[in-house]
Design an enzyme around this catalytic site. Structure first.
Site, PDB file in Angstrom:
ATOM      1  N   ALA A  79       0.343  -1.348   0.121  1.00  0.00           N
ATOM      2  CA  ALA A  79       0.063  -0.006   0.200  1.00  0.00           C
ATOM      3  C   ALA A  79       0.669   1.510  -0.386  1.00  0.00           C
ATOM      4  O   ALA A  79       0.986   2.194  -0.907  1.00  0.00           O
ATOM      5  CB  ALA A  79      -0.956   0.073   1.269  1.00  0.00           C
ATOM      6  N   PHE A 113      -4.504   5.821  -2.556  1.00  0.00           N
ATOM      7  CA  PHE A 113      -4.910   6.770  -1.665  1.00  0.00           C
ATOM      8  C   PHE A 113      -4.260   8.323  -2.476  1.00  0.00           C
ATOM      9  O   PHE A 113      -2.832   7.797  -2.339  1.00  0.00           O
ATOM     10  CB  PHE A 113      -4.342   6.912  -0.227  1.00  0.00           C
ATOM     11  CG  PHE A 113      -5.292   7.637   0.794  1.00  0.00           C
ATOM     12  CD1 PHE A 113      -7.113   7.177   0.842  1.00  0.00           C
ATOM     13  CD2 PHE A 113      -4.677   8.203   1.408  1.00  0.00           C
ATOM     14  CE1 PHE A 113      -7.717   8.224   1.852  1.00  0.00           C
ATOM     15  CE2 PHE A 113      -5.438   9.043   2.388  1.00  0.00           C
ATOM     16  CZ  PHE A 113      -6.555   8.904   2.446  1.00  0.00           C
ATOM     17  N   THR A 158      -2.449  10.520  -0.701  1.00  0.00           N
ATOM     18  CA  THR A 158      -1.015  10.489   0.310  1.00  0.00           C
ATOM     19  C   THR A 158      -0.339   9.418  -0.537  1.00  0.00           C
ATOM     20  O   THR A 158       1.036   9.690   0.107  1.00  0.00           O
ATOM     21  CB  THR A 158      -1.199  10.158   1.373  1.00  0.00           C
ATOM     22  OG1 THR A 158      -2.124   9.253   1.533  1.00  0.00           O
ATOM     23  CG2 THR A 158      -2.311  11.471   2.027  1.00  0.00           C
ATOM     24  N   LYS A 159      -0.120   8.195  -0.980  1.00  0.00           N
ATOM     25  CA  LYS A 159       0.298   7.677  -1.608  1.00  0.00           C
ATOM     26  C   LYS A 159       1.637   8.076  -2.900  1.00  0.00           C
ATOM     27  O   LYS A 159       0.787   9.247  -3.423  1.00  0.00           O
ATOM     28  CB  LYS A 159      -0.031   6.195  -1.894  1.00  0.00           C
ATOM     29  CG  LYS A 159      -0.744   5.353  -1.357  1.00  0.00           C
ATOM     30  CD  LYS A 159      -0.351   4.927   0.957  1.00  0.00           C
ATOM     31  CE  LYS A 159      -1.135   4.012   1.668  1.00  0.00           C
ATOM     32  NZ  LYS A 159      -2.637   4.935   1.937  1.00  0.00           N
ATOM     33  N   ASN A 160       2.404   7.093  -3.130  1.00  0.00           N
ATOM     34  CA  ASN A 160       4.110   7.357  -3.367  1.00  0.00           C
ATOM     35  C   ASN A 160       2.808   7.881  -5.319  1.00  0.00           C
ATOM     36  O   ASN A 160       3.329   9.024  -5.987  1.00  0.00           O
ATOM     37  CB  ASN A 160       4.709   7.097  -4.007  1.00  0.00           C
ATOM     38  CG  ASN A 160       5.615   6.992  -2.869  1.00  0.00           C
ATOM     39  OD1 ASN A 160       5.421   7.993  -1.888  1.00  0.00           O
ATOM     40  ND2 ASN A 160       6.015   5.762  -2.858  1.00  0.00           N
TER      41      ASN A 160
END
Length: 389
Positions: free
Chosen positions: A159, A183, A185-187
């Site tokens: 994740a 999501f 905020t993920k890379n």
């Protein structure tokens, strides 16, 4: 100066026009479920992860649930994982009727202690669910060896680790199945929820795809009880724009992480990510996590619990940074095994001592690709200022 822990403002400024063009194209096509954008993203993501198949879905949580269901893991089974993770890691195991079995973590990298896995295996164990936490890859060669010698499946929780590598291969390509979250905020983040499953097994990919659309291999013909978990075409269009930039963004994150480590290494009261994090080019740096190790911010407070003391120390450090304009996040203040939702598992305080200690000390500094040098310097200077006081 105000420094956010994460921001999309600069990213949107850079690629906003391209995203808008892609979204308008989807709107005008009238194909909002499935379609060209989803198919294109699945193909490109499988190529990026170096797997034969990629199946998109509604979220990273759904990816884990779909993976476990496809492997026929359910009632009465056990899955070994880490308690130092987001709640969804264990929640997915429980959602399919299985029991999460937690092992403690390594104090240096916060990842599941691989030397403890075999001790946790029972006749009910069906899988290992390793978590590549904060973008740091686990030793997948060792995990695969343990799994093969014990006839266990491996589901990688990637994740926070899109773009991370172990041994020259992307995470998500080692286990039976890899699970990703998009999501924001993920890379690799969408403009809402999104997820994907990767695998090299044709039958698993087929089963996952069917489960994600109501257990339906063909229209109105249902071979199993599935549910609705699809990646929207609009989200796929955004991810198609972003995926080609992922490697560049990870390199920028890496530069920020190295700068933090070089500039903060003189502060004895902070434990930084170990040198192996820096030397391992496969880290994707979704978070930059430090530990506040001593009593620098608390005086004249007595407590019977060292963990309470650590919490207060870390929390005061966070408060002081916030006062100075540096905003941070704590991942994670309460380990999963001590969450009220899992009181039925009967884990007690002290059952996973390293996990519990780390939860009381960690704090994540601002990190995102567009964090400017002047902002990094401000964060570093304020931390040094606090410890000098």
């Amino acid at each position: 100066m105000q420094i956010p822990p994460f921001s999309l403002e600069a990213q949107i400024s850079e690629i906003g026009d391209e995203i808008e063009e892609a979204l308008i194209k989807v709107f005008r096509s009238g194909k909002y479920i499935g379609g060209e954008e989803v198919a294109s993203f699945e193909k490109a993501f499988a190529l990026a992860i170096e797997t034969s198949y990629s199946v998109s879905c509604n979220s990273g949580t759904d990816a884990l649930i779909l993976a476990l269901r496809a492997l026929n893991i359910g009632q009465g089974d056990e899955v070994i994982t880490s308690s130092f993770s987001f709640f969804a890691t264990a929640e997915a195991i429980t959602s399919v009727g299985a029991r999460p079995v937690f092992v403690d973590i390594d104090s240096k990298n916060y990842l599941m202690d691989l030397d403890l896995i075999e001790k946790a295996i029972t006749p009910r164990t069906k899988a290992i669910l390793p978590v590549h936490l904060f973008g740091h890859p686990l030793d997948m060669d060792k995990i695969i060896a343990i799994a093969e010698s014990n006839n266990l499946k491996v589901v990688e929780d990637c994740a926070q680790a899109a773009g991370a590598y172990w041994g020259g291969k992307p995470v998500g390509s080692y286990g039976d199945i890899g699970c990703f979250s998009f999501f924001p905020t993920k890379n690799l983040g969408a403009a809402g929820d999104g997820g994907a499953i990767t695998t090299n097994d044709f039958d698993l990919a087929k089963t996952i795809r069917e489960l994600a659309i109501h257990g339906m291999p063909k229209r109105y013909f249902h071979t199993s009880i599935g549910y609705n978990s699809r990646l929207d075409s609009l989200q796929a269009a955004i991810l198609n724009v972003k995926l080609i930039r992922l490697n560049k963004w990870i390199e920028q994150r890496k530069e920020i992480a190295i700068n933090y480590i070089n500039q903060l290494s003189s502060i004895d009261s902070i434990e930084l990510p170990s040198n192996t994090f820096v030397n391992n080019s496969g880290h994707s740096w979704n978070q930059f996590v430090i530990r506040i190790m001593d009593n620098s911010f608390i005086k004249n407070i007595k407590s019977n619990s060292d963990d309470v003391f650590d919490n207060l120390n870390r929390d005061l450090f966070k408060t002081e940074l916030h006062r100075l304009g540096v905003n941070t996040i704590i991942y994670y203040p309460i380990p999963i095994h001590l969450q009220p939702a899992y009181k039925n598992l009967e884990y007690k305080e002290g059952s996973l001592p390293v996990t519990e200690k780390v939860c009381s000390q960690v704090i994540s500094l601002p990190i995102f690709p567009e964090l400017k040098s002047i902002q990094q310097s401000y964060v570093i200077d304020k931390i040094k200022e606090l410890f000098k006081k």
